[in-house]
Motif scaffolding. Structure first.
Motif, PDB file in Angstrom:
ATOM      1  N   HIS A   1       2.955  -4.399   1.637  1.00 49.32           N
ATOM      2  CA  HIS A   1       2.164  -3.703   2.648  1.00 49.32           C
ATOM      3  C   HIS A   1       1.082  -2.882   1.961  1.00 49.32           C
ATOM      4  CE1 HIS A   1       5.094  -4.810   5.735  1.00 49.32           C
ATOM      5  NE2 HIS A   1       6.029  -4.444   4.878  1.00 49.32           N
ATOM      6  N   PRO A   2      -0.174  -2.956   2.425  1.00 46.93           N
ATOM      7  CA  PRO A   2      -1.239  -2.150   1.818  1.00 46.93           C
ATOM      8  C   PRO A   2      -1.067  -0.677   2.149  1.00 46.93           C
ATOM      9  CG  PRO A   2      -2.045  -3.309   3.750  1.00 46.93           C
ATOM     10  CD  PRO A   2      -0.646  -3.798   3.522  1.00 46.93           C
ATOM     11  N   ASP A   3      -1.749   0.147   1.393  1.00 44.78           N
ATOM     12  CA  ASP A   3      -1.695   1.582   1.616  1.00 44.78           C
ATOM     13  C   ASP A   3      -2.493   1.906   2.871  1.00 44.78           C
ATOM     14  OD1 ASP A   3      -1.550   4.277   1.491  1.00 44.78           O
ATOM     15  OD2 ASP A   3      -2.509   4.505  -0.462  1.00 44.78           O
ATOM     16  N   PRO A   4      -1.851   2.433   3.926  1.00 44.54           N
ATOM     17  CA  PRO A   4      -2.607   2.691   5.167  1.00 44.54           C
ATOM     18  C   PRO A   4      -3.660   3.767   5.011  1.00 44.54           C
ATOM     19  CG  PRO A   4      -0.370   3.569   5.316  1.00 44.54           C
ATOM     20  CD  PRO A   4      -0.423   2.758   4.056  1.00 44.54           C
TER      21      PRO A   4
ATOM     22  N   ALA B   1      -5.494   4.342   2.316  1.00 48.00           N
ATOM     23  CA  ALA B   1      -6.661   3.745   1.663  1.00 48.00           C
ATOM     24  C   ALA B   1      -7.465   2.894   2.645  1.00 48.00           C
ATOM     25  CB  ALA B   1      -6.216   2.900   0.468  1.00 48.00           C
ATOM     26  N   TRP B   2      -6.760   2.116   3.464  1.00 46.74           N
ATOM     27  CA  TRP B   2      -7.466   1.304   4.459  1.00 46.74           C
ATOM     28  C   TRP B   2      -8.162   2.188   5.483  1.00 46.74           C
ATOM     29  CZ3 TRP B   2      -8.816  -3.588   4.388  1.00 46.74           C
ATOM     30  CH2 TRP B   2      -8.124  -4.469   3.556  1.00 46.74           C
TER      31      TRP B   2
ATOM     32  N   LEU C   1     -11.314   3.592   3.906  1.00 53.54           N
ATOM     33  CA  LEU C   1     -12.368   2.582   3.782  1.00 53.54           C
ATOM     34  C   LEU C   1     -13.006   2.276   5.133  1.00 53.54           C
ATOM     35  CD1 LEU C   1     -13.916   0.516   2.123  1.00 53.54           C
ATOM     36  CD2 LEU C   1     -12.020  -1.079   2.445  1.00 53.54           C
ATOM     37  N   LEU C   2     -12.189   2.097   6.173  1.00 50.37           N
ATOM     38  CA  LEU C   2     -12.741   1.771   7.488  1.00 50.37           C
ATOM     39  C   LEU C   2     -13.551   2.936   8.059  1.00 50.37           C
ATOM     40  CD1 LEU C   2      -9.721  -0.119   9.103  1.00 50.37           C
ATOM     41  CD2 LEU C   2     -11.831  -1.091   8.168  1.00 50.37           C
TER      42      LEU C   2
ATOM     43  N   HIS D   1      -7.820   5.577  -5.926  1.00 47.30           N
ATOM     44  CA  HIS D   1      -8.303   4.509  -5.045  1.00 47.30           C
ATOM     45  C   HIS D   1      -9.594   3.880  -5.566  1.00 47.30           C
ATOM     46  CE1 HIS D   1      -5.250   5.820  -2.278  1.00 47.30           C
ATOM     47  NE2 HIS D   1      -5.827   7.006  -2.119  1.00 47.30           N
TER      48      HIS D   1
ATOM     49  N   VAL E   1     -10.962   1.133  -3.134  1.00 50.21           N
ATOM     50  CA  VAL E   1     -11.648   1.629  -1.941  1.00 50.21           C
ATOM     51  C   VAL E   1     -13.076   2.051  -2.275  1.00 50.21           C
ATOM     52  CG1 VAL E   1     -11.624   3.426  -0.181  1.00 50.21           C
ATOM     53  CG2 VAL E   1      -9.487   2.335  -0.863  1.00 50.21           C
TER      54      VAL E   1
ATOM     55  N   VAL F   1      -7.001  -5.093  -6.440  1.00 45.23           N
ATOM     56  CA  VAL F   1      -6.154  -5.480  -5.306  1.00 45.23           C
ATOM     57  C   VAL F   1      -4.968  -6.311  -5.778  1.00 45.23           C
ATOM     58  CG1 VAL F   1      -6.107  -6.810  -3.170  1.00 45.23           C
ATOM     59  CG2 VAL F   1      -8.049  -5.336  -3.664  1.00 45.23           C
TER      60      VAL F   1
END
Length: 230
Positions: A15-18, A20-21, A24-25, A80, A83, A168
């Motif tokens: 599972h990716p790091d929420p 970090a996502w 980025l978003l 990060h 990111v 990644v």
């Protein structure tokens, strides 16, 4: 299947790091909001010197940040780095798109570039080296910026994309290894509740103390019996 053998397990899900996502978003959303709302055409023909100086300064700053984050990604330092690399790649494309949009305000500089979306589309097409031909740079200034973008793509953005891919991939491998290792010992686990071979309960701390007490008692009994016999 013997008792000691374990059934095969499926590979753990990574599972990716929420956080970090989310970072980025959120940064990308703010970047797009600024690109589509800021009065970019306040520059251009009215302030040509300021426009070129600002373009060169922002591009130089982006280059330094990209190189620093690439080094962080290779060394495994920084917070990060993936990111940051993804954001800086998007930021550099936005800088070129904004420059094309400002230049398109002058007559004869571009053919087919009218809106900000056209400029962003042309930037991505140039980065991908597709070249549909529906938008073309006709003036000398736009052609110079297109050449700069092509060189920038091959030198800096390609290196940043490679570093991002390695970051990644290494992050996924680390999370997969952590998931395979499983959780550590329970917080309430003590030495007195140890287990021996085969899953049977082994001697704990309390049993060891009782055993040493029995041995000392037997030795004392033997010593006392020897003196009485003498």
């Amino acid at each position: 299947m013997s008792a000691n053998q374990q059934p095969p397990t499926t590979p753990p899900l990574v599972h990716p790091d929420p956080r970090a996502w989310g970072l980025l978003l959120g940064s990308f959303a703010l970047l797009m909001l600024g690109y589509f709302t800021l009065p970019l055409r306040a520059l251009g023909d009215d302030r040509p010197l300021l426009s070129w100086v600002l373009f060169a300064a922002v591009l130089t700053l982006l280059t330094g940040l990209l190189l620093a984050r690439i080094v962080d990604s290779i060394r495994g330092t920084g917070r990060h780095p993936g990111v940051w690399l993804a954001f800086l790649i998007c930021f550099s494309l936005t800088v070129f798109a904004g420059t094309y949009y400002v230049m398109a305000d002058s007559p004869g500089e571009f053919h087919g570039l009218v809106t900000r979306l056209d400029a962003l589309y042309f930037t991505v097409v140039t980065m991908a080296t597709i070249g549909y031909g529906d938008i073309t740079a006709a003036g000398q200034g736009p052609r110079l910026v297109v050449l700069l973008q092509i060189v920038y793509n091959f030198v800096f953005l390609a290196a940043a994309a490679g570093a991002l891919s390695r970051t990644v991939r290494s992050g996924m491998e680390v999370r997969a290894h952590r998931a395979e290792d499983g959780p550590g010992p329970l917080p309430g686990h003590r030495l007195g509740h140890g287990h021996g071979h085969g899953g049977k309960p082994g001697p704990g701390l309390g049993q060891g103390r009782r055993s040493r007490g029995l041995l000392r008692g037997r030795k004392h009994h033997r010593d006392g019996g020897g003196h009485e016999g003498g």
